[in-house]
Design an enzyme around this catalytic site. Sequence first.
Site, PDB file in Angstrom:
ATOM      1  N   GLY A  12      35.707  91.929   6.602  1.00  0.00           N
ATOM      2  CA  GLY A  12      35.277  93.300   6.886  1.00  0.00           C
ATOM      3  C   GLY A  12      34.907  93.564   8.333  1.00  0.00           C
ATOM      4  O   GLY A  12      34.111  94.452   8.617  1.00  0.00           O
ATOM      5  N   HIS A 106      47.556  97.141  10.474  1.00  0.00           N
ATOM      6  CA  HIS A 106      48.382  95.932  10.335  1.00  0.00           C
ATOM      7  C   HIS A 106      48.346  95.171  11.662  1.00  0.00           C
ATOM      8  O   HIS A 106      48.501  95.784  12.727  1.00  0.00           O
ATOM      9  CB  HIS A 106      49.822  96.318   9.966  1.00  0.00           C
ATOM     10  CG  HIS A 106      50.686  95.117   9.774  1.00  0.00           C
ATOM     11  ND1 HIS A 106      50.632  94.339   8.639  1.00  0.00           N
ATOM     12  CD2 HIS A 106      51.588  94.517  10.591  1.00  0.00           C
ATOM     13  CE1 HIS A 106      51.474  93.328   8.757  1.00  0.00           C
ATOM     14  NE2 HIS A 106      52.063  93.407   9.932  1.00  0.00           N
TER      15      HIS A 106
END
Length: 202
Positions: A12, A106
Amino acid sequence: MHKIAVLISGGGSNLQSIIDGINCGSLNCEIKCVISDRAGVYGLERAQQYNIPAYVLERNLYREKLSDEILHILGEDVDLIVLAGFLSILKGEIIERYKNKIVNIHPSLIPSFCGNGMYGIKVHQKVIESGVKVSGCTVHFVDKETDSGPIILQRTVPVYFEDDAAILQKRVLQEEHKALPEAISLILTGCVEVVGKRVKLI
Ligand code: GRF
């Protein structure tokens, strides 16, 4: 106040970059909830630290029903769904209902080094093996295919001969932490227009 949901599968650190953006005032939104498709990941602790409601939907339990369950939790109450290191593929109704309202980060320059099975350290290994001199990250809208939706923004990093995948991953991650909050802010302030496969920044 715009509401976003952040979907995670791991540490995270990208979630943290959004929290930091909100706390320093550069990002004007509220994280309505964090959803993880894995239990016990550090990203869930980050959510807890900041009192953000968090849900765990184990990918192995929900399987094909994962996307519908996420839609069930969110309803139509959020302005943007942010995939921040989320490794499951969203499918079905959520993609239609949240058209151009789901973004993914990404860790490569799409359309290179992306698609099914290209995630995590594997991306950076392939980048190094290929011999390219530049890599980076991409924030894009999510559509039915993997890593194929309209690109919102990209940031680049050099690839050095001495790099290994882990070093390159760290360098790219630093850029991810700038790119993701910036893209979210552009979208929420109405600066992003999707024109076919392309994005116009207004
Ligand atoms: C990032 O490299 C992201 O681009 C990729 O998974 C990694 C997750 O990092 N999809 P984190 O969980 O945000 O720290």
